[in-house]
Design a protein around this motif. Sequence first.
Motif, PDB file in Angstrom:
ATOM      1  N   ILE A  57       0.863  -1.189   0.000  1.00 10.67           N
ATOM      2  CA  ILE A  57       0.000   0.000   0.000  1.00 10.67           C
ATOM      3  C   ILE A  57       0.902   1.242   0.000  1.00 10.67           C
ATOM      4  N   PRO A  58       0.419   2.360  -0.551  1.00  8.59           N
ATOM      5  CA  PRO A  58       1.270   3.555  -0.535  1.00  8.59           C
ATOM      6  C   PRO A  58       1.418   4.099   0.881  1.00  8.59           C
ATOM      7  N   GLY A  59       2.645   4.413   1.273  1.00 10.95           N
ATOM      8  CA  GLY A  59       2.900   4.981   2.601  1.00 10.95           C
ATOM      9  C   GLY A  59       2.764   6.492   2.572  1.00 10.95           C
ATOM     10  N   LEU A  60       2.974   7.110   3.739  1.00  7.36           N
ATOM     11  CA  LEU A  60       2.838   8.563   3.846  1.00  7.36           C
ATOM     12  C   LEU A  60       3.898   9.298   3.029  1.00  7.36           C
ATOM     13  N   ASP A  61       4.994   8.613   2.723  1.00  5.77           N
ATOM     14  CA  ASP A  61       6.053   9.242   1.924  1.00  5.77           C
ATOM     15  C   ASP A  61       5.931   8.859   0.440  1.00  5.77           C
ATOM     16  N   ASN A  62       4.740   8.308   0.069  1.00  5.41           N
ATOM     17  CA  ASN A  62       4.450   7.878  -1.314  1.00  5.41           C
ATOM     18  C   ASN A  62       5.228   6.650  -1.761  1.00  5.41           C
ATOM     19  N   LYS A  63       5.967   6.030  -0.854  1.00  9.41           N
ATOM     20  CA  LYS A  63       6.607   4.763  -1.225  1.00  9.41           C
ATOM     21  C   LYS A  63       5.625   3.637  -0.963  1.00  9.41           C
ATOM     22  N   MET A  64       5.747   2.577  -1.751  1.00 15.86           N
ATOM     23  CA  MET A  64       4.905   1.408  -1.539  1.00 15.86           C
ATOM     24  C   MET A  64       5.513   0.582  -0.403  1.00 15.86           C
ATOM     25  N   ARG A  65       4.655   0.202   0.547  1.00 14.54           N
ATOM     26  CA  ARG A  65       5.110  -0.601   1.690  1.00 14.54           C
ATOM     27  C   ARG A  65       4.197  -1.802   1.847  1.00 14.54           C
ATOM     28  N   TYR A  66       4.721  -2.867   2.450  1.00 11.84           N
ATOM     29  CA  TYR A  66       3.848  -4.019   2.747  1.00 11.84           C
ATOM     30  C   TYR A  66       2.732  -3.561   3.672  1.00 11.84           C
ATOM     31  N   PHE A  67       1.586  -4.169   3.479  1.00 13.04           N
ATOM     32  CA  PHE A  67       0.430  -3.995   4.331  1.00 13.04           C
ATOM     33  C   PHE A  67       0.883  -4.157   5.801  1.00 13.04           C
ATOM     34  N   LYS A  68       0.423  -3.252   6.666  1.00 11.96           N
ATOM     35  CA  LYS A  68       1.001  -3.186   8.017  1.00 11.96           C
ATOM     36  C   LYS A  68       0.990  -4.508   8.803  1.00 11.96           C
ATOM     37  N   PRO A  69      -0.110  -5.293   8.793  1.00 14.10           N
ATOM     38  CA  PRO A  69      -0.054  -6.552   9.567  1.00 14.10           C
ATOM     39  C   PRO A  69       1.083  -7.478   9.123  1.00 14.10           C
TER      40      PRO A  69
END
Length: 369
Positions: free
Chosen positions: A291-303
């Motif tokens: 999912i897109p993070g606050l810095d616009n980078k894609m990150r794994y879903f938090k869980p």
Amino acid sequence: MKIETLFIDRSIPRDEEVDYILSRLAPAPQTVDSSRVVYDHINQAADPILTAKKTLYITRNRGAVIKECPGTCEYTCCDYTILHSGTFCTMDCSYCILQAYFHPPVLRYFAGLDMLKQALDRVFKQEKIFRIGTGEYTDSLIWEPVSLLPRFLVDTFSGQDNCLLELKTKTVHIDSLLGLDHNRNTVLAWSVNTPEIIRSEEKGTASLSARLKAAQKAEAAGYPLAFHFDPVVIYPGCETGYLRVIRSIFTHVNPENIVWISIGTFRFMPKLKPIIEQRFRDSTICYGEFIPGLDNKMRYFKPLRLSIYQAMVSEIKRIAPDVFVYFCMEDREIWQKTMNFFPENDGELGCLLDKSAARHCGLNNRYLK
Ligand code: SF4
């Protein structure tokens, strides 16, 4: 370092540093008046990124030599300082951000140890601790077989008491550093990953076992050590794999000599994805629950991030409860649910890292805040 084309900036004086690097590389240097010639050589290639990895440009750093790490304000950052000594890399990790960062990417070595010394002397005079690394825009030790830079840095940092140098690498190029009087002011740090990820995503890097054997040699030479699990990649069986790497670190080196361990899951700017898809057709690293993070980078879903972080941190703490562990670019919830605390205040994580540095390295406690 397999260099096929070598350019040198005409304005660089021929001194011991430059003669040393030229004597260690096979191609005859082409002297250029403008970096445009280098850019054209790279841009006109069928695979500019691959060509850039085999083209070295010896030039001078015309910008800031020392600068703050560009962490983002949305995630907790560690107040690191970057020593800008070169750019790009000869190894070829699929996920390498540098492929998308420079336009075009250019493997540049910044000559001018005198200039570097002047910049460092100004930092050495300040009444605070600095953690300084050369591994932000390049791998710190790809340069060791061909340049005097790593030795020069270790020597220069050994004679002061407020700055720690971190040389971060995926190589095993440490031989020329082992006999130096480092005064424990240089941390030799390895980025580590599972053998599966090293094989599939980190082309041209040293194997995990070679990295850990090098760390063992560095420890025997008295160097403080660090390890960076970055990027942690989520794939079937990854938890078992990462826990095995953790156990392997501690069978090779003593936890007392580890200044810190960082952990960060894979994240990427969206513009990196087409580059990975085009250059690494077998890689599946970009396909997952992102999912897109606050810095616009894609990150794994938090869980998913939380689950792997919890497993890794509890294994590290089980074996080595006193080793300082931190997250690279993570948020409050991740810290809180994994470490039971969150370095909330501005500069708090930096202070904790400074304390760990002062405990393990030759720094003076009086600079601690
Ligand atoms: S070792 Fe680091 S700098 Fe070099 S290609 Fe891999 S990620 Fe990029």
